[in-house]
Write an enzyme that holds these catalytic residues in place. Structure first.
Site, PDB file in Angstrom:
ATOM      1  CD  GLU A  65      -2.953  -0.604   2.519  1.00 32.26           C
ATOM      2  OE1 GLU A  65      -2.940   0.531   3.067  1.00 32.26           O
ATOM      3  OE2 GLU A  65      -3.661  -1.525   2.930  1.00 32.26           O
ATOM      4  CG  ASN A  66       3.125   4.941  -1.456  1.00 35.84           C
ATOM      5  OD1 ASN A  66       3.397   5.462  -2.531  1.00 35.84           O
ATOM      6  ND2 ASN A  66       3.364   5.536  -0.311  1.00 35.84           N
TER       7      ASN A  66
END
Length: 280
Positions: free
Chosen positions: A185-186
């Site tokens: 995730e980012n």
């Protein structure tokens, strides 16, 4: 700490089940994802702040990573601080549970890669809490602030700090013996009225992905994959639908839930198509 303890043991069992029963015929990879900020000392010339930043990382990422990616046991920073504070509070033993020797062997090395969720950076400084204060923060002995010059987002905790991404990736490489890393995730959020021209999200992805590129090319980090959070606006924990992370806008008031690409979706798809930044 009890919940985290059981989570680590449960993770290890899941890994062994896959490894022994399914890996041979499926050929898959299985691991754990850990969410972590990067911690920078508030005053880089103050030794107490430097140590507070290290404690912040060991209590956040190291809590789960050290047993799984290192030696089957908690890091010394957590073990020492929680034991000392527990005894000072009149307890007979540490509030941090202990793994048995057989559990340590069972836990150590239960990974095929390092899964990382990362969004932002904090500035940390030392805080000496009174002995009677019984909490995660007081055990850690570190507090955090943000720099007023950092760009805001739709989430109070998320400041745009690309430089911390590279530093964290390099820290994981050095701390855990160069594991293959997948960023799971980012991304960045917004609030308020509909604006499909989300230039700030394009800026965020360009800047953060560029720092990941530096980590690979300049620091030799074994980064195998990167995943944006998220394809579509979604239900975000306690804030519900108020904070939007999506590359696609979702109209939650329409029962058909229509989706519309934001400008960042086009930019991100270009990166994927080019397998790199689009040539200007």
């Amino acid at each position: 700490y009890v919940v985290g303890h059981n989570l680590i043991k449960a993770h290890a069992e899941a890994w062994h089940v896959y490894n022994e029963t399914y890996r041979a015929k499926q050929g898959g990879l299985i691991s754990i994802t850990i969410n972590s900020d990067w911690a920078e000392p508030r005053n880089p010339h103050n030794q107490e702040d430097i140590e507070a930043a290290q404690r912040y990382l060991q209590f956040l990422l190291g809590w789960f990573a050290h047993p799984i990616f290192k030696n089957g046991d908690y890091n010394e920073v957590m073990k020492t601080r929680i034991r000392e504070r527990s005894l000072a509070q009149g307890l007979k033993k540490s509030r941090l549970p202990e793994f048995t020797e057989s559990e340590k062997q069972r836990i150590k090395g239960t990974y095929d890669y390092f899964g990382l969720n990362h969004y932002t950076t904090v500035l940390t400084y030392n805080v000496n809490y009174p002995a009677g204060v019984l909490s995660y923060d007081s055990d850690r002995g570190a507090a955090s602030v943000t720099d007023r010059s950092w760009l805001n987002s739709g989430s109070f905790w998320l400041k745009v700090t690309p430089f911390g991404f590279r530093k964290l990736l390099r820290w994981i490489k050095e701390e855990y013996n160069d594991p293959p890393i997948y960023v799971t995730e980012n991304g960045v959020s917004e609030r308020g009225a509909l604006d499909l021209n989300d230039t700030w999200r394009t800026h965020y992805y360009r800047s953060y992905i560029n720092e990941a590129l530096k980590a690979v090319v300049l620091d030799g980090v074994d980064l195998r994959g990167y995943t944006a959070w998220t394809l579509m606006d979604n239900f975000e924990w306690a804030v519900g639908y108020d904070e939007r992370f999506g590359l696609y806008h979702v109209n939650f008031t329409d029962p058909n839930l229509p989706r519309h690409p934001k400008a960042s979706a086009r930019f991100y798809s270009q990166i994927i198509n080019c397998n790199g930044f689009p040539d200007p």
